[in-house]
Design a protein around this motif. Structure first.
Motif, PDB file in Angstrom:
ATOM      1  N   ILE B 626       0.868  -1.182   0.000  1.00  0.00           N
ATOM      2  CA  ILE B 626       0.000   0.000   0.000  1.00  0.00           C
ATOM      3  C   ILE B 626       0.903   1.229   0.000  1.00  0.00           C
ATOM      4  O   ILE B 626       1.715   1.415   0.912  1.00  0.00           O
ATOM      5  CB  ILE B 626      -0.917   0.021   1.238  1.00  0.00           C
ATOM      6  N   LEU B 627       0.742   2.088  -0.990  1.00  0.00           N
ATOM      7  CA  LEU B 627       1.598   3.279  -1.108  1.00  0.00           C
ATOM      8  C   LEU B 627       0.982   4.487  -0.413  1.00  0.00           C
ATOM      9  O   LEU B 627       1.679   5.285   0.204  1.00  0.00           O
ATOM     10  CB  LEU B 627       1.803   3.636  -2.588  1.00  0.00           C
ATOM     11  N   ILE B 656      -7.431  -3.445   5.637  1.00  0.00           N
ATOM     12  CA  ILE B 656      -6.284  -3.717   4.763  1.00  0.00           C
ATOM     13  C   ILE B 656      -5.706  -5.109   5.062  1.00  0.00           C
ATOM     14  O   ILE B 656      -5.392  -5.877   4.152  1.00  0.00           O
ATOM     15  CB  ILE B 656      -5.216  -2.607   4.934  1.00  0.00           C
ATOM     16  N   GLY B 657      -5.582  -5.430   6.349  1.00  0.00           N
ATOM     17  CA  GLY B 657      -5.102  -6.765   6.717  1.00  0.00           C
ATOM     18  C   GLY B 657      -6.024  -7.851   6.189  1.00  0.00           C
ATOM     19  O   GLY B 657      -5.573  -8.885   5.664  1.00  0.00           O
ATOM     20  N   TRP B 658      -7.317  -7.630   6.336  1.00  0.00           N
ATOM     21  CA  TRP B 658      -8.341  -8.563   5.855  1.00  0.00           C
ATOM     22  C   TRP B 658      -8.206  -8.743   4.337  1.00  0.00           C
ATOM     23  O   TRP B 658      -8.263  -9.853   3.809  1.00  0.00           O
ATOM     24  CB  TRP B 658      -9.696  -7.959   6.207  1.00  0.00           C
ATOM     25  N   ALA B 659      -8.005  -7.626   3.653  1.00  0.00           N
ATOM     26  CA  ALA B 659      -7.939  -7.672   2.194  1.00  0.00           C
ATOM     27  C   ALA B 659      -6.705  -8.416   1.695  1.00  0.00           C
ATOM     28  O   ALA B 659      -6.765  -9.136   0.693  1.00  0.00           O
ATOM     29  CB  ALA B 659      -7.936  -6.245   1.637  1.00  0.00           C
ATOM     30  N   VAL B 684       0.700  -5.082  10.123  1.00  0.00           N
ATOM     31  CA  VAL B 684       1.500  -4.420  11.152  1.00  0.00           C
ATOM     32  C   VAL B 684       2.000  -3.087  10.598  1.00  0.00           C
ATOM     33  O   VAL B 684       1.812  -2.784   9.420  1.00  0.00           O
ATOM     34  CB  VAL B 684       2.680  -5.312  11.603  1.00  0.00           C
ATOM     35  N   CYS B 685       2.621  -2.290  11.466  1.00  0.00           N
ATOM     36  CA  CYS B 685       2.978  -0.923  11.072  1.00  0.00           C
ATOM     37  C   CYS B 685       3.813  -0.909   9.791  1.00  0.00           C
ATOM     38  O   CYS B 685       3.616  -0.052   8.926  1.00  0.00           O
ATOM     39  CB  CYS B 685       3.740  -0.241  12.202  1.00  0.00           C
ATOM     40  N   SER B 686       4.724  -1.864   9.665  1.00  0.00           N
ATOM     41  CA  SER B 686       5.609  -1.839   8.499  1.00  0.00           C
ATOM     42  C   SER B 686       4.865  -2.169   7.202  1.00  0.00           C
ATOM     43  O   SER B 686       5.403  -1.991   6.118  1.00  0.00           O
ATOM     44  CB  SER B 686       6.775  -2.813   8.702  1.00  0.00           C
TER      45      SER B 686
END
Lengths: 62, 754
Positions: B626-627, B656-659, B684-686
């Motif tokens: 993700i940019l 986003i994690g789910w996707a 996660v954050c990274s």
């Protein structure tokens, strides 16, 4: 169907009088949309004259 | 005392500011006490034995060896939790989910539990319990469970919502339908029709704090439960009913909560902890492992669905249809129905229908997860919207603007909308700089919309003024997203005092009247409403005390800027009395000064969001990054903008994690293969860029401050926003979440004939 009711409580009472099998569904939880605003619990809510009323499932959130 | 709930466009001095959070220092220094942080003298360690089988009959359980092990103080099975549910099937399902009753319905289903003097002995005791299983055929896939001949999960279930009423058992517990108009006529009017099928895998809320509680039941029937939960009153009422306790004798205290997102709106192991404590006559601390959280608590549904949209070349959608299949785990629920209600809620549609199948499988009981059921339906709908836009050569934002619901639109689930925010979020997206930013090679941009209902519910607040004029605000909604700060701000606003003078606490169930569970984005909406009214109630008392002090009629006293002011020709020269002065002399004017409010806060106001996502896809590995990500959402009124932005960001991060990566993976044996954060990969954050936010404020007419719930809606658009961005970046239309690197790489290779 046509029912005259001034509050959600009156609406439910008259619905059960006409359709007794609805009682258990109302007890388990039905939300009422009055003019687009959803009321899950407040059976005292007034229903204005000419209001649009929808019965909806009493849904949950996260 | 009744107060007017209508929005009044009040001017604010405190509300809307970014004040310091009251829980920050405790949380970063470790002083905050979570579910596992409470201890009691003589406490035992609780542990649960869980079924390794997806579906099995329990012929017998032999606990005799475990009971004889030195240090074991209690062993419980279903026999220790007799059925007290009196025909309430929902409550019976909860009881059976807490402890299997003659059959194990999923891998991880609790079958027995022990309480011992330490963890080692408790673990040894679990190994000494012998369960005689007869393994039964199982089914874990939603589509497979609907097929004729599939193993039946709950033989008592007959499908509800079909005519004639079936006489044979089925895994389809319910069929629901919402919509209006004439679909056939609508599709006949269309210039283009796009149909697509989608699947989403099961995900867990992934709260960092596992479930934990400390239960204590005395021989006199007095009981206490310290627990991490979104609903201490729900815990009290449910546990009391299941254990045959009097509600008033079970005092539940909600600990600080390390995330819930809907997963802590139910009881899971708490009745078991109470049963162990009752049997051992000692306090029992029960803390689940991460593996147990995955296997034995409530994730969201996996789904499959078919979406069909017909449109004219000018972008008008003439018909829209969704057929949704949601698995509810091993117990019936309404998650599919919720998907059907939300699927088309963003749009103004003349001909629309959504049909939902709620389906039972041998997986854990599904629980709410942040805007439950809406993200999956939106994945299908919003992905198909982009396909329609491409088919007619229209910008995807313009297509959505053209069809967006507005005030007066009849929602696909029935009612007519009042003032709503989908149009403004779309216009904000269209005009956002993000939309015009350049993209590089293998990069693509996508957008999508989302909807959630929001709820209110029963709420009770106490506001007590101390002798120095500082204020305690006691609420019963758990602080899952900054409510203590927001509610303190509201109290300060109404009283006309600094925010720092108000200390908000979450009271235990014995100290405050009933509060519904903190769910449906209701915390700040409903406790905010009750706080407004409780503060106004306290202001009434303060005016009365000032009137007594001055010996003038109360209607000659007004409350302004934290002080009582006398007005009128004969009283205007009296010096104002501050809250501190009135509090200091409270004993001589009538006693403690307090305000209270009990309310059913309804009319929460629906919520919409639009998200924009830029993504880069590596065509050689399928890995995506993700940019840039922008969340635009209507908050009604942002009481504390930092927290509102935090909710937007947190919801988007989970989406986003789910996707991209999260999924429950089951083996052919029906066992969960990845019950841990190493193999079940949350974002996660990274993995994330800064998640930008834009708060829109379209006031809710049913709240004095215009508040709408903000916590859930922004988990709805990310699945489709990312799929749409990925389609533009890599030229592949992903129809199955998670869009993990192996799945994306496979799609790229298939698209290029490799």
């Amino acid at each position: 169907m046509s029912i005259e009711a001034a509050t959600i409580r009156e609406l439910f009472r008259k619905l059960v009088e006409r359709y007794p099998r609805l009682e258990s569904r109302l007890r388990d939880g039905i939300a009422v949309s009055v003019n687009g605003d959803i009321f899950r619990d407040d059976w005292n809510q007034a229903i204005p004259e000419g209001a649009e009323v929808f019965l909806l499932p009493r849904i949950n959130g996260g | 005392m009744a107060f007017d709930t209508q929005y009044t466009n009040q001017e604010f001095k405190v509300v809307g500011k970014r004040v310091l959070r009251p829980d920050g220092i405790d949380k970063v220094t470790g002083r905050a006490r979570y579910g596992a942080d409470m201890n009691a003298p003589g406490q035992l360690v609780g542990r649960i034995l869980r079924s390794p089988h997806a579906h099995a009959k329990i012929r017998a359980i032999d606990t005799s060896k475990a009971e004889k092990l030195k240090g074991v103080k209690a062993v419980v099975t279903a026999a220790d939790l007799p059925d007290l549910t009196r025909g309430d099937m929902g409550m019976y399902d909860t009881l059976e989910n807490c402890m299997a009753r003659g059959r194990a319905l999923y891998d991880g289903h609790a079958v027995a539990a022990v309480a011992a003097i330490d963890a080692d002995i408790a673990r040894k005791a679990l190994k000494l319990i012998k369960v005689d299983y007869e393994i039964l055929p199982h089914v874990t896939d939603v589509d497979e469970a609907m097929k004729p001949g599939a193993p039946i999960v709950q033989p008592r279930i007959r499908t509800v919502g079909v005519n004639p009423a079936p006489t044979k058992p089925s895994n389809i517990s319910q069929v629901s339908e919402f919509g209006h108009g004439d679909l056939d006529a609508g599709f006949a009017e269309a210039d283009v029709i796009v149909e697509k099928s989608y699947k989403t895998e099961q995900t867990h809320q992934g709260y960092i704090e596992p479930h934990a509680c400390l239960a204590s039941v005395g021989p006199d029937g007095q009981a206490e439960l310290w627990v991490t939960t979104q609903g201490p009153y729900m815990q009290r009422n449910t546990c009391a009913a299941l254990l045959g306790l009097e509600v008033a004798k079970l005092r539940v205290t909600a600990s600080e909560i390390g995330g819930g997102f809907g997963g802590k709106t139910h009881v899971w192991m708490e009745p078991v902890a109470l049963a162990l404590s009752r049997k051992a006559n000692r306090p029992v601390k029960l803390v689940l492992t991460r593996e147990e959280v995955f296997r034995g608590t409530g994730p969201t549904c996996s789904t499959s669905m078919d979406i069909k949209i017909g449109a004219r070349r000018d972008g008008t959608i003439t018909a829209a249809q969704a057929v949704l299949r949601y698995q509810d785990g091993a117990f019936p629920n309404i998650w599919g129905m919720l998907g059907a209600m939300t699927a088309w809620a963003c749009y103004d549609l003349k001909n629309v229908k959504a049909t939902a199948y709620d389906v039972l499988v041998n997986r854990p009981k599904v629980a709410a997860y942040r805007a439950p059921s809406a993200p999956m339906a939106a994945f299908g709908v919003e992905s198909t919207m982009d396909l329609v836009a491409a088919e007619i050569g229209m910008d995807p934002v313009e297509l959505r603007i053209k069809n967006a619901a507005k005030e007066g639109t009849r929602a696909s689930y029935g009612p007519t909308y009042g003032p709503i925010g989908i149009g403004p979020t779309l216009e904000a997206a269209k005009n956002h700089p993000h939309m015009k930013a350049p993209l590089g090679a293998n990069q693509g941009r996508g957008m999508a919309c989302g909807f959630w209902f929001n709820f209110g519910g029963q709420t009770c607040v106490d506001l007590n003024i101390g002798q120095d004029g500082t204020v305690n605000l006691a609420v019963g909604t758990v602080d899952v997203g900054g409510a203590r700060a927001s509610l303190s701000m509201i109290a300060a606003e109404e009283l006309g005092i600094p925010y720092e003078k108000v200390k908000c606490i979450v009271a235990d169930t014995a100290s405050l009247g009933h509060n519904d569970t903190t769910e449906g984005s209701r915390g700040t909406f409903s406790s905010g409403m009750a706080t407004v009214f409780a503060a106004r109630d306290a202001v009434r008392v303060l005016r009365e005390r000032a009137a007594k002090t001055w010996d003038i009629p109360v209607d000659r006293v007004e409350w302004r800027d934290g002080k009582a002011h006398a007005f009128g020709d004969e009283h205007g020269n009296l010096a104002p009395l501050s809250l501190e002065e009135l509090a200091a002399k409270a004993a001589r004017t009538g006693g403690p000064i307090a305000g209270h409010n009990e309310i059913v806060a309804d009319g929460a106001g629906v919520s919409f969001a639009t998200h924009i996502c830029d993504i880069e896809v590596d065509p050689e590995t399928g890995k995506s990054r993700i940019l840039r990500y922008t969340v635009i959402q209507d908050a009604g009124k942002a009481i504390h903008p930092d927290y509102v932005e935090g909710q937007f960001q947190g919801a988007a991060a989970q989406g986003i994690g789910w996707a991209l990566n999260e999924e429950y993976i089951y083996g052919a044996d029906g066992r969960l293969q990845n019950p841990g954060f190493l193999d079940y990969r949350i974002a996660v954050c990274s993995d994330l860029p800064m998640l930008d936010t834009q708060i829109l404020e379209i006031p809710n007419p049913n709240h004095p401050y215009g508040i709408r719930g903000v916590g859930e809606t922004s988990i709805v658009p990310p699945l489709a926003a990312i799929a749409n961005a990925m389609s533009n970046a890599a030229g592949v239309r992903m129809t199955h979440t998670p869009m993990s690197p192996p799945r994306v790489l496979k799609a790229i290779r298939e698209a290029h004939g490799a």
